[in-house]
Design an enzyme around this catalytic site. Structure first.
Site, PDB file in Angstrom:
ATOM      1  N   TYR A   1     -14.283 -26.172  46.518  1.00 53.38           N
ATOM      2  CA  TYR A   1     -12.911 -25.664  46.614  1.00 53.38           C
ATOM      3  C   TYR A   1     -11.932 -26.819  46.845  1.00 53.38           C
ATOM      4  O   TYR A   1     -10.875 -26.894  46.220  1.00 53.38           O
ATOM      5  CB  TYR A   1     -12.858 -24.663  47.769  1.00 53.38           C
ATOM      6  CG  TYR A   1     -11.589 -23.858  47.896  1.00 53.38           C
ATOM      7  CD1 TYR A   1     -11.344 -22.765  47.072  1.00 53.38           C
ATOM      8  CD2 TYR A   1     -10.655 -24.172  48.870  1.00 53.38           C
ATOM      9  CE1 TYR A   1     -10.194 -22.005  47.230  1.00 53.38           C
ATOM     10  CE2 TYR A   1      -9.505 -23.419  49.036  1.00 53.38           C
ATOM     11  CZ  TYR A   1      -9.274 -22.336  48.207  1.00 53.38           C
ATOM     12  OH  TYR A   1      -8.126 -21.588  48.356  1.00 53.38           O
TER      13      TYR A   1
ATOM     14  N   LYS B   1      -8.940 -27.917  44.402  1.00 54.74           N
ATOM     15  CA  LYS B   1      -7.534 -27.847  44.821  1.00 54.74           C
ATOM     16  C   LYS B   1      -6.878 -29.226  44.781  1.00 54.74           C
ATOM     17  O   LYS B   1      -5.711 -29.354  44.396  1.00 54.74           O
ATOM     18  CB  LYS B   1      -7.422 -27.215  46.206  1.00 54.74           C
ATOM     19  CG  LYS B   1      -7.863 -25.737  46.255  1.00 54.74           C
ATOM     20  CD  LYS B   1      -7.060 -24.868  45.290  1.00 54.74           C
ATOM     21  CE  LYS B   1      -7.317 -23.382  45.494  1.00 54.74           C
ATOM     22  NZ  LYS B   1      -6.603 -22.528  44.524  1.00 54.74           N
TER      23      LYS B   1
ATOM     24  N   ASP C   1     -11.248 -13.884  32.048  1.00 57.89           N
ATOM     25  CA  ASP C   1     -11.685 -14.913  32.997  1.00 57.89           C
ATOM     26  C   ASP C   1     -10.863 -16.175  32.734  1.00 57.89           C
ATOM     27  O   ASP C   1     -10.929 -16.738  31.634  1.00 57.89           O
ATOM     28  CB  ASP C   1     -13.184 -15.163  32.759  1.00 57.89           C
ATOM     29  CG  ASP C   1     -13.762 -16.235  33.664  1.00 57.89           C
ATOM     30  OD1 ASP C   1     -13.003 -16.874  34.417  1.00 57.89           O
ATOM     31  OD2 ASP C   1     -14.999 -16.422  33.606  1.00 57.89           O
ATOM     32  N   VAL C   2     -10.106 -16.639  33.736  1.00 53.93           N
ATOM     33  CA  VAL C   2      -9.262 -17.825  33.503  1.00 53.93           C
ATOM     34  C   VAL C   2     -10.077 -19.093  33.238  1.00 53.93           C
ATOM     35  O   VAL C   2      -9.534 -20.071  32.729  1.00 53.93           O
ATOM     36  CB  VAL C   2      -8.271 -18.092  34.671  1.00 53.93           C
ATOM     37  CG1 VAL C   2      -7.217 -17.012  34.771  1.00 53.93           C
ATOM     38  CG2 VAL C   2      -9.004 -18.303  35.989  1.00 53.93           C
TER      39      VAL C   2
ATOM     40  N   ASP D   1      -5.829 -10.870  35.092  1.00 55.39           N
ATOM     41  CA  ASP D   1      -6.838 -10.852  36.155  1.00 55.39           C
ATOM     42  C   ASP D   1      -8.189 -10.500  35.554  1.00 55.39           C
ATOM     43  O   ASP D   1      -8.276  -9.856  34.512  1.00 55.39           O
ATOM     44  CB  ASP D   1      -6.465  -9.836  37.239  1.00 55.39           C
ATOM     45  CG  ASP D   1      -7.063 -10.192  38.596  1.00 55.39           C
ATOM     46  OD1 ASP D   1      -6.323 -10.703  39.469  1.00 55.39           O
ATOM     47  OD2 ASP D   1      -8.281  -9.965  38.792  1.00 55.39           O
TER      48      ASP D   1
ATOM     49  N   THR E   1      -4.661 -12.322  53.224  1.00 58.81           N
ATOM     50  CA  THR E   1      -4.950 -11.631  51.961  1.00 58.81           C
ATOM     51  C   THR E   1      -6.367 -11.065  52.052  1.00 58.81           C
ATOM     52  O   THR E   1      -7.108 -11.395  52.984  1.00 58.81           O
ATOM     53  CB  THR E   1      -4.907 -12.629  50.789  1.00 58.81           C
ATOM     54  OG1 THR E   1      -5.990 -13.550  50.956  1.00 58.81           O
ATOM     55  CG2 THR E   1      -3.593 -13.394  50.735  1.00 58.81           C
TER      56      THR E   1
HETATM   57  N1  LIG Z   1      -5.519 -16.576  51.250  1.00 58.83           N
HETATM   58  C1  LIG Z   1      -5.476 -17.817  51.686  1.00 58.83           C
HETATM   59  O1  LIG Z   1      -5.523 -18.092  52.897  1.00 58.83           O
HETATM   60  C2  LIG Z   1      -5.307 -18.947  50.709  1.00 58.83           C
HETATM   61  C3  LIG Z   1      -5.072 -20.224  51.234  1.00 58.83           C
HETATM   62  C4  LIG Z   1      -4.911 -21.275  50.348  1.00 58.83           C
HETATM   63  C5  LIG Z   1      -4.960 -21.061  48.991  1.00 58.83           C
HETATM   64  N2  LIG Z   1      -5.208 -19.809  48.514  1.00 58.83           N
HETATM   65  C6  LIG Z   1      -5.254 -19.646  47.062  1.00 58.83           C
HETATM   66  O2  LIG Z   1      -4.360 -18.619  46.695  1.00 58.83           O
HETATM   67  C7  LIG Z   1      -4.830 -18.004  45.494  1.00 58.83           C
HETATM   68  C8  LIG Z   1      -4.890 -16.497  45.729  1.00 58.83           C
HETATM   69  O3  LIG Z   1      -5.754 -16.239  46.790  1.00 58.83           O
HETATM   70  P1  LIG Z   1      -5.764 -14.823  47.532  1.00 58.83           P
HETATM   71  O4  LIG Z   1      -6.059 -15.082  48.945  1.00 58.83           O
HETATM   72  O5  LIG Z   1      -4.562 -14.055  47.129  1.00 58.83           O
HETATM   73  O6  LIG Z   1      -7.101 -14.215  46.880  1.00 58.83           O
HETATM   74  P2  LIG Z   1      -7.462 -12.731  46.384  1.00 58.83           P
HETATM   75  O7  LIG Z   1      -8.952 -12.710  46.308  1.00 58.83           O
HETATM   76  O8  LIG Z   1      -6.754 -11.709  47.173  1.00 58.83           O
HETATM   77  O9  LIG Z   1      -6.854 -12.731  44.889  1.00 58.83           O
HETATM   78  C9  LIG Z   1      -7.385 -13.547  43.876  1.00 58.83           C
HETATM   79  C10 LIG Z   1      -7.248 -12.812  42.550  1.00 58.83           C
HETATM   80  O10 LIG Z   1      -7.760 -13.670  41.515  1.00 58.83           O
HETATM   81  C11 LIG Z   1      -8.565 -12.882  40.655  1.00 58.83           C
HETATM   82  N3  LIG Z   1      -9.579 -13.735  40.020  1.00 58.83           N
HETATM   83  C12 LIG Z   1     -10.671 -14.285  40.635  1.00 58.83           C
HETATM   84  N4  LIG Z   1     -11.392 -14.964  39.724  1.00 58.83           N
HETATM   85  C13 LIG Z   1     -10.750 -14.840  38.535  1.00 58.83           C
HETATM   86  C14 LIG Z   1     -11.031 -15.305  37.228  1.00 58.83           C
HETATM   87  N5  LIG Z   1     -12.118 -16.046  36.941  1.00 58.83           N
HETATM   88  N6  LIG Z   1     -10.166 -14.989  36.227  1.00 58.83           N
HETATM   89  C15 LIG Z   1      -9.068 -14.228  36.480  1.00 58.83           C
HETATM   90  N7  LIG Z   1      -8.769 -13.738  37.702  1.00 58.83           N
HETATM   91  C16 LIG Z   1      -9.601 -14.050  38.716  1.00 58.83           C
HETATM   92  C17 LIG Z   1      -9.213 -11.836  41.553  1.00 58.83           C
HETATM   93  O11 LIG Z   1      -9.692 -10.716  40.829  1.00 58.83           O
HETATM   94  C18 LIG Z   1      -8.041 -11.501  42.485  1.00 58.83           C
HETATM   95  O12 LIG Z   1      -7.261 -10.473  41.955  1.00 58.83           O
HETATM   96  C19 LIG Z   1      -6.192 -18.622  45.204  1.00 58.83           C
HETATM   97  O13 LIG Z   1      -6.016 -19.645  44.250  1.00 58.83           O
HETATM   98  C20 LIG Z   1      -6.609 -19.204  46.531  1.00 58.83           C
HETATM   99  O14 LIG Z   1      -7.492 -20.288  46.384  1.00 58.83           O
HETATM  100  C21 LIG Z   1      -5.377 -18.751  49.337  1.00 58.83           C
END
Ligand SMILES: NC(=O)c1ccc[n+]([C@@H]2O[C@H](COP(=O)([O-])OP(=O)(O)OC[C@H]3O[C@@H](n4cnc5c(N)ncnc54)[C@H](O)[C@@H]3O)[C@@H](O)[C@H]2O)c1
Length: 269
Positions: A159, A163, A66-67, A44, A194
């Site tokens: 986004y 995706k 950073d990914v 992370d 989340t």
């Molecule tokens: N929550 C939703 O409704 C939802 C819906 C569809 C898709 N998603 C996808 O699910 C995944 C997780 O989302 P979430 O809601 O758990 O978000 P979140 O913000 O709770 O968690 C995301 C995590 O990714 C980490 N992160 C962000 N940028 C980063 C980087 N450059 N390098 C390394 N780590 C990084 C953040 O620090 C965080 O810990 C994401 O890919 C998001 O697009 C979420």
């Protein structure tokens, strides 16, 4: 064909890397994988949150970076491989949302960052971990897409492009690595409770009732429901599934009628 899996999903002895494992869907999935017997490492960008998440998830250790950055990803994957011996499973959950502005008002640098973290980040982690899976002729990867990658959402071009790109990347990798015994799949979540979504709700960016009415199952998802789908696809229970984009969306992506679900469908219970 591999041995028939046991009566429930087990991941004993598997070494798993979860990106974005400090929060939300990533943290919940890290916890479930650990509960199912896997040894889990978290990657992370947020060091403090990753450190805190170790206690909550039962993950063994974390790496920070950073990914979207090639050197960071190579370093993180190398460290995880060295400390765990190998990587069998990858869950690519690191991601960021976008600014909810139309394309003509968008800052191109911000657009690029959203694409880089979500799409390039997934690509780089797949590439770094998958290389070793291909060598070992074994591995399973699950990427995280979104309903925004399945249909167009105004104001979410970066986004959505990222995706949709993850869906295609998943398909391409499944075809490239299938002959080497490496499976690559993808989940496409809808609105999930989340921190990312809670902050949008708190800022009143959208009205939860509109989303609930547009969703056949009539509610938001819980992060556990994403973790369950991911654990299935990562496990041997999904041994003949590769290249799939599994909507985990309460029916959002198949709803095609006008307006709200109950109004668009002339069916009374
Ligand atoms: N929550 C939703 O409704 C939802 C819906 C569809 C898709 N998603 C996808 O699910 C995944 C997780 O989302 P979430 O809601 O758990 O978000 P979140 O913000 O709770 O968690 C995301 C995590 O990714 C980490 N992160 C962000 N940028 C980063 C980087 N450059 N390098 C390394 N780590 C990084 C953040 O620090 C965080 O810990 C994401 O890919 C998001 O697009 C979420």
């Amino acid at each position: 064909m591999p041995d028939r899996p046991g009566p429930q999903i087990r991941l004993d002895g598997r070494k798993a890397l979860v990106t974005g494992g400090a929060s939300g869907i990533g943290a919940t999935t890290a916890r479930l994988l650990a509960e199912l017997g896997a040894e889990v490492a978290i990657a992370d960008i947020d060091e403090a949150a990753a450190e805190a998440s170790l206690r909550e998830t039962g993950a063994r250790f974390h790496v920070v970076g950073d990914v979207a950055n090639t050197e960071d990803v190579e370093r993180m994957v190398d460290e995880v491989r060295k400390r765990m011996g190998r990587i069998d499973l990858v869950f690519n959950s690191a991601g960021i949302g976008d600014d909810l502005v139309p394309v003509h008002a968008q800052d191109p640098d911000r657009w690029q960052r959203v694409v880089d973290v979500n799409l390039r980040g997934t690509y780089l982690v797949c590439r770094a971990a998958g290389r070793h899976m291909v060598e070992r002729r074994s591995g399973s990867i699950v990427n995280v897409s979104s309903i925004v990658g399945l249909g167009a959402f105004p104001g979410r071009s970066a986004y959505g492009v990222a995706k949709a790109g993850i869906n295609h990347l998943t398909a391409t990798l499944a075809c490239e690595w299938g002959p080497f015994g490496v499976r690559v799949n993808c989940i496409a979540p809808a609105y999930t409770r989340t921190p990312m979504v809670r902050s949008l709700l708190e800022r009143k960016i959208f009205d939860p009732r509109v989303i609930e009415r547009r969703t056949p199952l009539g509610r938001f998802a819980e992060p556990e429901e994403m973790a369950q789908a991911a654990a299935f696809l990562l496990s041997d229970w999904a041994s003949y599934i590769t290249g799939a984009v599994l909507p985990v969306d309460g029916g959002w992506s198949v709803y095609g009628a006008a307006g709200d679900v109950d109004k668009g469908t002339p069916v009374k219970a």
